[in-house]
Scaffold this motif. Structure first.
Motif, PDB file in Angstrom:
ATOM      1  N   ASP A  57     -13.472 -10.573  32.666  1.00 50.53           N
ATOM      2  CA  ASP A  57     -13.315 -11.620  31.644  1.00 50.53           C
ATOM      3  C   ASP A  57     -11.925 -11.570  31.026  1.00 50.53           C
ATOM      4  O   ASP A  57     -11.296 -12.605  30.798  1.00 50.53           O
TER       5      ASP A  57
ATOM      6  N   ARG B  94      -9.162 -12.858  33.329  1.00 53.66           N
ATOM      7  CA  ARG B  94      -9.134 -14.331  33.333  1.00 53.66           C
ATOM      8  C   ARG B  94      -8.555 -14.884  32.039  1.00 53.66           C
ATOM      9  O   ARG B  94      -7.757 -15.804  32.049  1.00 53.66           O
ATOM     10  N   ARG B  95      -9.009 -14.349  30.921  1.00 55.31           N
ATOM     11  CA  ARG B  95      -8.529 -14.868  29.649  1.00 55.31           C
ATOM     12  C   ARG B  95      -7.010 -14.740  29.541  1.00 55.31           C
ATOM     13  O   ARG B  95      -6.338 -15.626  29.030  1.00 55.31           O
TER      14      ARG B  95
ATOM     15  N   GLU C 272     -23.932 -22.380  26.241  1.00 55.00           N
ATOM     16  CA  GLU C 272     -24.157 -22.266  27.680  1.00 55.00           C
ATOM     17  C   GLU C 272     -25.198 -23.287  28.150  1.00 55.00           C
ATOM     18  O   GLU C 272     -24.971 -24.040  29.108  1.00 55.00           O
TER      19      GLU C 272
ATOM     20  N   ASP D   3     -12.995 -20.881  25.391  1.00 54.50           N
ATOM     21  CA  ASP D   3     -13.291 -19.656  26.151  1.00 54.50           C
ATOM     22  C   ASP D   3     -14.632 -19.767  26.869  1.00 54.50           C
ATOM     23  O   ASP D   3     -14.765 -19.368  28.024  1.00 54.50           O
TER      24      ASP D   3
ATOM     25  N   ARG E 124     -14.585 -22.093  29.883  1.00 52.74           N
ATOM     26  CA  ARG E 124     -13.995 -21.435  31.050  1.00 52.74           C
ATOM     27  C   ARG E 124     -14.935 -20.391  31.646  1.00 52.74           C
ATOM     28  O   ARG E 124     -15.100 -20.318  32.840  1.00 52.74           O
ATOM     29  N   ARG E 125     -15.529 -19.584  30.767  1.00 50.77           N
ATOM     30  CA  ARG E 125     -16.419 -18.552  31.289  1.00 50.77           C
ATOM     31  C   ARG E 125     -17.563 -19.153  32.093  1.00 50.77           C
ATOM     32  O   ARG E 125     -17.963 -18.611  33.123  1.00 50.77           O
ATOM     33  N   TYR E 126     -18.097 -20.275  31.624  1.00 50.25           N
ATOM     34  CA  TYR E 126     -19.245 -20.854  32.309  1.00 50.25           C
ATOM     35  C   TYR E 126     -18.821 -21.697  33.516  1.00 50.25           C
ATOM     36  O   TYR E 126     -19.671 -22.131  34.289  1.00 50.25           O
TER      37      TYR E 126
ATOM     38  N   ARG F 248     -24.033 -11.900  36.355  1.00 52.97           N
ATOM     39  CA  ARG F 248     -22.623 -12.265  36.353  1.00 52.97           C
ATOM     40  C   ARG F 248     -22.180 -12.904  37.645  1.00 52.97           C
ATOM     41  O   ARG F 248     -21.240 -13.678  37.697  1.00 52.97           O
TER      42      ARG F 248
ATOM     43  N   THR G 180     -17.968 -16.963  40.110  1.00 57.10           N
ATOM     44  CA  THR G 180     -19.262 -16.306  40.003  1.00 57.10           C
ATOM     45  C   THR G 180     -19.856 -15.990  41.365  1.00 57.10           C
ATOM     46  O   THR G 180     -20.600 -15.034  41.522  1.00 57.10           O
TER      47      THR G 180
END
Lengths: 255, 255, 255, 255, 255, 255
Positions: free
Chosen positions: C142, C145-146, D114, D142, D145-147, E125, E152
């Protein structure tokens, strides 16, 4: 139509080989010119970022010289050089000086790495790059990203053989290249292979037969792209970034 | 500790200004050297890709010369040049010749665009770049991507003023730069602003006050990064890509 | 200049070790302070997301406490705590509480994962992360990526050794870390290696020698970045996101 | 089937409202429980990263407490708390503590940001987020992007109204939210709108009617996702990252 | 609530199996309908892009037919077909015709690849896809990118077994699938496995037990997502792209 | 060399126009064939995903038919159809059926969206797409991503005029297209403009003059790319994904 190939290293033999490939794939109405710098006026081979910095300047010099020549053989006059072409090919896999060259002409300019990668994505889903020295892979990776092909390029291999050894037909260098092409197809699932050096241009047909997938030479690919663009009347966009530079240093105009 | 700043254009005035900034932010134990090419031995300003091709070669030449000098003032001997530094800064916003320079020294080498963008991402979530000529934005965008900051860079503006006009304290150029900084903060939500030209190094404090956000100068940022790396003993990784080149052309060693 | 390192776990030994590293790389004009929570007031080690949730709160508490102290030893008064610093380092590889800490001070705040990764990309093209527990790799990914380094980070390895076992000089844990560093260089082509735990800070020099590439410790990197930012006058941008929070809960102010 | 919604702020009114929404969309066989921390045992509202650091810990505490309760009303025994649920919803738009919660239970855990984003991408090509405070947009970005939804999220707006003001039916806050939803559809081409706060759960139907596109509430979306996962027997993968933590601090088990 | 599953191949046995799975995971208030084309009116199996081109048209035809039926069993009239459903599932792993189907109904439409991948990212994840034929992996990769899950999805394997052989309980095909699932968990660190074929729907429970991680079937996942969306009143956004098409060719309306 | 252009809609007038463009840019040694389905055997225009599902099947049918014809005019025999070509162009901007077509021939197959975008990136840094209906922009965006040009495509505009109205020379539709091209250059900094419909092929020269930047027609671009590939001997890679399908349904072979 005239297409001008610029080999930024000083190998006349490699330049001649490039010209042969280019003429074979050019349409019947295309005149091919291939130049390289005089010995001492450019790098012997492009094998480092330092070589490439010089190669970029050489490419700019050669395009500027051709464009400045003012008159060419086709005009029947006495040219003071090759004369302007309808399109240019940067015949070195790092595509050195590509942006500078685009500033210096209205015609299309295509690099051979760029060309090979574009054609690869039209032929299959994925491609691999097989090149000479591992120290040049960083540059190749930069180009893959710049051209938009991170998702398509599935492997990059270097045979770690010197560029000029490829000239030798019986060399172990050629066998090593072939084995890496096979590996990319077998282990990485590459649908096609891009050859990462202008000096490999004559290996293409054999490697295609051996691997069973299209093995793509950037010189041939670039000639196809540039001549297609000339035919459809699309050159370099002169809007802003690629407009003629505010000033041309003497270093570039008359090196 | 000695840090060597290389301005690849021939402006002695700009080089002096850069040195002033560098000395202000360097720690008390840091010796700052700033060089530029002689008139005619480099571009007058870097305002096109063609200029930049030359600038890259100039950077390589200057690092090679410093490293080759063998002995420097600090050794008490008669130096045949500046002598090797502990770290280098490429003081031109396009970061020309950065990769080549890294091949030519064991010490750290940092470009000012690179430095400013890194520091910007440590200060806020988002940054904008404000630079001189719109025709250089393509290069700036390439750098943003190479360094990994596409998601963080929220705007790029060009004042379309010539680089050298910034030298003039009372010029409209400076006001235009200020207005673009304000716009980036107000309209694009930039948390910080990166100044896109080594020649803007003296505008930083005023612009920070005017905009209310950190306005970041690459020269200061690069000096901070390079001196930090020297202190912690981290130079350029010499594994493969940045190992010394197989051959150094005379053109680079003794231009 | 004072830099305050915050170790959010309760290990006093690790905190002392971090302070030693920090002092070695800080410039001669930098005062280093390192704190950690009292036993029971923070996690014993940060080895899970649950630990990290608590660690983030601890970091916020310590920054708030330092800033609120109002007066510090440097003022000659009777401080009710450490007092405000010029910049802060979050000395835990997950960079817990980084965003919260940035809200709570005007100075720069840098996490050690962030710092190590930034420095790695200035030293080479590619880096690997070698850390303690595989269950923390998701968090490390994470952060990669950030911070924008997906293209630069080529491998992530976990030795699956407990954080606190690294304290033991003769432990098998240290050998395992070394082997993973070697593997990353040899098999993944990592130009540098980032150590993924504040507790590895003293392994850096040995591993650099053993692997032949720069092995980067986040504590040293962060001290370099923060002190550079303080020198150039760049703190945290207080525009919007990192402006002081509308309200500070008692839980944070006086935990 | 029991689904447990955790509101990490101390507003009992907001928690009740969330429970109403959840019950409306849950299938006939689903039992909904909604909890929040006691006053003083969590943030009054989550409006900063500092609040969020605390909120993450609160979420971990509540999941740990429910799981530890051992026995719940459904077992007919005397529960010492709510008792374990089949699945959990983190009912705060920043999804604080999501990773920690996943370590603490075998069941599925879904955050409302999410959930809303996932459902939005199933309903249309593009979505916008409309939330309360602009200072929280960085966190929302953030999460986007994470999802994996950078390409799908076309706009993010903040009404800059306090979270708790949304409780007031006649407030200007609600009108402002509505106008931003309309703007996202009209100017940004959003196919759907995601509401960025658990406290907006009751605005959904009206906004859907007003904008003509699906306006999606994360609470309803999360209940749908979690109950679907429970029905198909898919919980949290306990492989490595989300396995039970090596140690649970007392702070989390019995806050 | 009625959910209509469309299997675009002509296998009635596979269609029946899909319906069984769907009914097991649907809530008690959900009516499940599953249809497939008559023999000769659709591909026998979807094992190539050519098959998929036809399958996409079949999906459009079946949704159009259901919606056009005008009246369904629930209305007590004499339906001229199945009648409109509240939501649709495209039950083929390439999600063929998904965009077309969304144009043809106001209800939600979810593909099984899409559904499985979304649920996978809520459970862990990382996920792997295990499918039948390697020639379909290109399409699967396209879907992974479209849905936003490149980061992912850590592995994609094909057993290279024909789709219809999976029907045979004692086949080696099933063992091969199982081994690939185990490999993805062990070697690629997949937290979950997505099964890449509607025909694998009955393998899920066994594979989950064998691998120790959630193995996710798209049919079950899609039923969960669609029924959740129906319950919360979110259908397909009819803004622009998915609005009813300007004209419905007879080919689609009455194939 | 024969190049076969496939227009999947039933407009004979548009097909003729496409053939004219193709012949103008093809080299002197290229034979151009252009076909479209009979009325009723394909969509009247491709203006929705539903139309496109049918168009994809039509493209597969036409390639299969040409390849199956076994003998063509060039063989001097009595062809039972057009006969196999050396390369194919999918002459519809959504590139429908491109993957299927690649399965069905050994020669190169290029879509006109794909071709125009590739050529655009060789002519300038950035391009915009100007197309007919806004409801088709989602598909265009998918193609931009698939081909790797997210960073290069800076704007996408739809004139919201029906495809077939472009046939009318004096229509307002043409003026609207022109204005959008100008806007993309002026406001979005597009270096080139890609025309998003095969029916715009005859507008190219005028728009190039009017905007001052290259305006690129996919038909011309695709003819250039395909003929270049034929000349260099690079067809479709038949490895795995694009190998001949396991079975060709009658529906495709003899529609």
């Amino acid at each position: 139509m005239r297409i001008h190939l610029i080999n930024p290293n000083t190998s006349r033999a490699m330049t001649d080989k490039i010209a042969v490939t280019a003429r074979e794939v050019a349409g019947p109405d295309v005149d091919v010119v291939a130049t390289c710098p005089e010995p001492g006026a450019g790098p012997a081979a492009v094998e480092s970022h330092t070589d490439e910095a010089w190669a970029a300047l050489v490419v700019a010099q050669q395009v500027a010289a051709a464009e400045a020549a003012g008159v060419g053989p086709a005009d029947g006059g006495e040219p003071d050089g090759v004369g302007p072409a309808d399109g240019y090919v940067v015949a070195c896999f790092g595509d050195p000086g590509l942006d500078a060259a685009r500033e210096l002409t209205d015609g299309p300019v295509v690099g051979i790495a760029e060309a090979a990668m574009h054609v690869a994505t039209l032929s299959g889903r994925t491609f691999a790059v097989v090149t000479t020295l591992s120290r040049t892979l960083g540059r190749a990776r930069d180009l893959v990203r710049r051209y938009g092909f991170e998702d398509t390029c599935v492997a990059m291999y270097a045979a770690d053989v010197p560029v000029l050894e490829l000239e030798d037909a019986g060399s172990a260098a050629r066998e090593k290249i072939a084995e890496l092409c096979e590996r990319a197809v077998r282990d990485d699932g590459a649908d096609t292979v891009v050859l990462g050096c202008a000096g490999m241009t004559d290996l293409c047909a054999d490697l295609t037969k051996r691997t069973g997938v299209p093995v793509i030479d950037g010189v041939a690919a670039a000639v196809g792209l540039v001549s297609g663009m000339v035919r459809m009347g699309v050159g370099t966009s002169k809007r802003d970034e690629y407009a003629p530079p505010p000033r041309l240093p003497a270093q570039v105009l008359r090196p």
